[in-house]
Motif scaffolding. Structure first.
Motif, PDB file in Angstrom:
ATOM      1  N   LYS A 112     177.441   0.850 -10.117  1.00 13.97           N
ATOM      2  CA  LYS A 112     177.110   2.253  -9.812  1.00 13.97           C
ATOM      3  C   LYS A 112     176.774   3.022 -11.085  1.00 13.97           C
ATOM      4  N   ALA A 113     177.518   2.735 -12.161  1.00 14.74           N
ATOM      5  CA  ALA A 113     177.241   3.425 -13.424  1.00 14.74           C
ATOM      6  C   ALA A 113     175.785   3.193 -13.841  1.00 14.74           C
ATOM      7  N   VAL A 114     175.281   1.989 -13.604  1.00 18.79           N
ATOM      8  CA  VAL A 114     173.888   1.675 -13.971  1.00 18.79           C
ATOM      9  C   VAL A 114     172.916   2.269 -12.935  1.00 18.79           C
ATOM     10  N   ILE A 115     173.289   2.190 -11.667  1.00 21.76           N
ATOM     11  CA  ILE A 115     172.422   2.755 -10.618  1.00 21.76           C
ATOM     12  C   ILE A 115     172.209   4.257 -10.868  1.00 21.76           C
ATOM     13  N   ASP A 116     173.259   4.918 -11.350  1.00 23.06           N
ATOM     14  CA  ASP A 116     173.172   6.367 -11.600  1.00 23.06           C
ATOM     15  C   ASP A 116     172.155   6.732 -12.682  1.00 23.06           C
ATOM     16  N   VAL A 117     171.816   5.781 -13.558  1.00 27.94           N
ATOM     17  CA  VAL A 117     170.886   6.126 -14.652  1.00 27.94           C
ATOM     18  C   VAL A 117     169.554   5.363 -14.545  1.00 27.94           C
ATOM     19  N   THR A 118     169.331   4.747 -13.392  1.00 30.40           N
ATOM     20  CA  THR A 118     168.080   3.983 -13.236  1.00 30.40           C
ATOM     21  C   THR A 118     167.331   4.423 -11.984  1.00 30.40           C
ATOM     22  N   LYS A 119     166.052   4.044 -11.949  1.00 29.13           N
ATOM     23  CA  LYS A 119     165.220   4.276 -10.765  1.00 29.13           C
ATOM     24  C   LYS A 119     165.016   2.917 -10.091  1.00 29.13           C
ATOM     25  N   PRO A 120     164.650   2.919  -8.804  1.00 29.28           N
ATOM     26  CA  PRO A 120     164.480   1.626  -8.117  1.00 29.28           C
ATOM     27  C   PRO A 120     163.549   0.678  -8.874  1.00 29.28           C
ATOM     28  N   GLU A 121     162.479   1.220  -9.468  1.00 30.09           N
ATOM     29  CA  GLU A 121     161.516   0.331 -10.143  1.00 30.09           C
ATOM     30  C   GLU A 121     162.095  -0.340 -11.400  1.00 30.09           C
ATOM     31  N   ASP A 122     163.155   0.236 -11.973  1.00 29.22           N
ATOM     32  CA  ASP A 122     163.782  -0.382 -13.142  1.00 29.22           C
ATOM     33  C   ASP A 122     164.384  -1.748 -12.799  1.00 29.22           C
ATOM     34  N   TRP A 123     164.735  -1.938 -11.521  1.00 34.21           N
ATOM     35  CA  TRP A 123     165.488  -3.138 -11.164  1.00 34.21           C
ATOM     36  C   TRP A 123     164.666  -4.413 -11.213  1.00 34.21           C
ATOM     37  N   SER A 124     163.340  -4.273 -11.336  1.00 30.76           N
ATOM     38  CA  SER A 124     162.530  -5.489 -11.515  1.00 30.76           C
ATOM     39  C   SER A 124     162.783  -6.079 -12.905  1.00 30.76           C
ATOM     40  N   ALA A 134     177.807  -9.932  -0.869  1.00 24.71           N
ATOM     41  CA  ALA A 134     178.345  -8.572  -0.759  1.00 24.71           C
ATOM     42  C   ALA A 134     177.692  -7.661  -1.806  1.00 24.71           C
ATOM     43  N   THR A 135     177.410  -8.211  -2.977  1.00 28.07           N
ATOM     44  CA  THR A 135     176.777  -7.414  -4.035  1.00 28.07           C
ATOM     45  C   THR A 135     175.339  -7.068  -3.640  1.00 28.07           C
ATOM     46  N   ARG A 136     174.665  -8.028  -3.014  1.00 29.09           N
ATOM     47  CA  ARG A 136     173.289  -7.756  -2.549  1.00 29.09           C
ATOM     48  C   ARG A 136     173.312  -6.682  -1.450  1.00 29.09           C
ATOM     49  N   GLU A 137     174.315  -6.758  -0.587  1.00 25.55           N
ATOM     50  CA  GLU A 137     174.416  -5.731   0.465  1.00 25.55           C
ATOM     51  C   GLU A 137     174.667  -4.350  -0.149  1.00 25.55           C
ATOM     52  N   TYR A 138     175.445  -4.344  -1.217  1.00 23.62           N
ATOM     53  CA  TYR A 138     175.702  -3.067  -1.902  1.00 23.62           C
ATOM     54  C   TYR A 138     174.400  -2.521  -2.514  1.00 23.62           C
ATOM     55  N   LEU A 139     173.595  -3.413  -3.123  1.00 25.91           N
ATOM     56  CA  LEU A 139     172.309  -2.956  -3.697  1.00 25.91           C
ATOM     57  C   LEU A 139     171.421  -2.359  -2.609  1.00 25.91           C
ATOM     58  N   SER A 199     167.953   0.111  -2.342  1.00 21.96           N
ATOM     59  CA  SER A 199     167.029  -0.124  -1.220  1.00 21.96           C
ATOM     60  C   SER A 199     167.076  -1.597  -0.851  1.00 21.96           C
ATOM     61  N   SER A 200     166.627  -1.907   0.354  1.00 16.10           N
ATOM     62  CA  SER A 200     166.638  -3.317   0.755  1.00 16.10           C
ATOM     63  C   SER A 200     165.585  -4.098  -0.037  1.00 16.10           C
ATOM     64  N   ALA A 201     164.527  -3.421  -0.488  1.00 20.23           N
ATOM     65  CA  ALA A 201     163.515  -4.125  -1.293  1.00 20.23           C
ATOM     66  C   ALA A 201     164.125  -4.563  -2.628  1.00 20.23           C
ATOM     67  N   VAL A 202     164.858  -3.664  -3.260  1.00 18.23           N
ATOM     68  CA  VAL A 202     165.500  -4.008  -4.543  1.00 18.23           C
ATOM     69  C   VAL A 202     166.553  -5.101  -4.313  1.00 18.23           C
ATOM     70  N   ALA A 203     167.324  -4.967  -3.241  1.00 21.30           N
ATOM     71  CA  ALA A 203     168.355  -5.971  -2.953  1.00 21.30           C
ATOM     72  C   ALA A 203     167.730  -7.353  -2.753  1.00 21.30           C
ATOM     73  N   GLY A 204     166.599  -7.392  -2.090  1.00 22.41           N
ATOM     74  CA  GLY A 204     165.954  -8.676  -1.800  1.00 22.41           C
ATOM     75  C   GLY A 204     165.311  -9.306  -3.011  1.00 22.41           C
ATOM     76  N   ALA A 205     164.909  -8.464  -3.965  1.00 23.37           N
ATOM     77  CA  ALA A 205     164.152  -8.992  -5.108  1.00 23.37           C
ATOM     78  C   ALA A 205     165.016  -9.236  -6.347  1.00 23.37           C
ATOM     79  N   THR A 206     166.185  -8.608  -6.416  1.00 23.49           N
ATOM     80  CA  THR A 206     166.993  -8.705  -7.641  1.00 23.49           C
ATOM     81  C   THR A 206     167.720 -10.040  -7.708  1.00 23.49           C
ATOM     82  N   ARG A 207     167.597 -10.680  -8.851  1.00 24.26           N
ATOM     83  CA  ARG A 207     168.302 -11.952  -9.024  1.00 24.26           C
ATOM     84  C   ARG A 207     169.766 -11.701  -9.373  1.00 24.26           C
TER      85      ARG A 207
END
Ligand code: PEP
Length: 250
Positions: free
Chosen positions: A148-160, A189-194, A199-207
């Motif tokens: 969450k600390a990282v999610i708070d300072v990033t945008k969805p596109e950063d997760w690529s 569970a971590t992917r479900e949290y993402l 977003s589900s797109a970020v969850a599906g694409a993040t390694r």
């Protein structure tokens, strides 16, 4: 799009001599590596530039940490901008040794992540619980707090440009590997949290890769888990068996 399998080698403060470092690089240079796997090694910062000059081109390099400032009076530190200038594409942030030995908070790790992304680096972001946290049922709460600390300072596109390394602290360097069921359950569970938090797109694409006492003998089974997208390897990345771990999907 399927997620590309990722294997990272975290050399930590090893090896001690340049001769040993040459042997490690020669082993990788001489090996047949699965071309479908993204391979990244993180030698000590002292060795990054000489290793880049001698390492095969299909293996990428990562630093093991970076600081939050670009330059200045910060003795002993290395900046994201310096890494980019040296042609280093990745940095490991939030490793449990940084969190526990050097007292790095999730907020500092998040700031480092923001600065590294802004400089143009990709980030291997480490998260994971201690044994006590696992035994008291807090695994997911701990991981989600660190993320969450990282999610708070990033945008969805950063997760690529972020790879999450799930590294249970009790499994790092202990020889006690998570079972494939434990790894799969936590990664899922971590992917479900993402999905919920971004977003589900970020969850599906993040390694989401696993780290903690991965060896040639346990990597195959772990690699069959649907939410395990690779490994971050410490001790075994200093041994010839690292090649078998890279090739675990073969
Ligand atoms: C690590 O430090 O990132 C790690 C996973 O170490 P090991 O493989 O030695 O447990």
């Amino acid at each position: 799009m399927p997620r590309q399998f990722f294997v990272g080698g975290n050399f930590k403060m090893n090896p001690v001599t340049r001769d040993q470092k040459r042997v490690l690089i020669k082993t990788l240079n001489d090996a047949t590596l699965d071309p479908r796997t993204e391979v990244v090694i993180a030698p000590p910062s002292l060795y990054l530039i000489p290793v880049r000059e001698s390492l095969r081109e299909d293996v990428k390099l990562s630093a093991q940490d970076c600081y939050i400032k670009v330059s200045g009076a910060f003795t002993g530190e290395i900046s994201a901008a310096q890494l980019v200038d040296a042609g280093i594409p990745y940095v490991i942030l939030g490793h449990s040794e940084r969190r526990s030995i050097f007292g790095e908070s999730s907020e500092l790790v998040a700031t480092k992540t923001r600065v590294a992304l802004d400089a143009g680096l990709s980030v291997i972001l480490c998260v994971g619980e201690t044994l006590q946290e696992r035994e008291t049922g807090k695994t997911q709460q701990v991981i989600e707090g660190q993320l969450k600390a990282v999610i708070d300072v990033t945008k969805p596109e950063d997760w690529s440009k972020i790879v999450i390394a799930y590294e249970p602290v009790w499994a790092i360097g202990t020889g006690k590997v998570a079972t494939s069921a434990q790894a799969q359950e936590t990664h899922k569970a971590t992917r479900e949290y993402l999905a919920k938090a971004i977003s589900s797109a970020v969850a599906g694409a993040t390694r989401i890769i696993y780290g903690g006492s991965v060896t040639a003998s346990n990597c195959k089974e772990l690699s069959t888990q649907p939410d395990v997208d690779g490994f971050l390897v410490g001790g075994a990345s200093l041994k010839p068996e690292f090649v078998d771990i890279i090739n675990s999907k073969k």
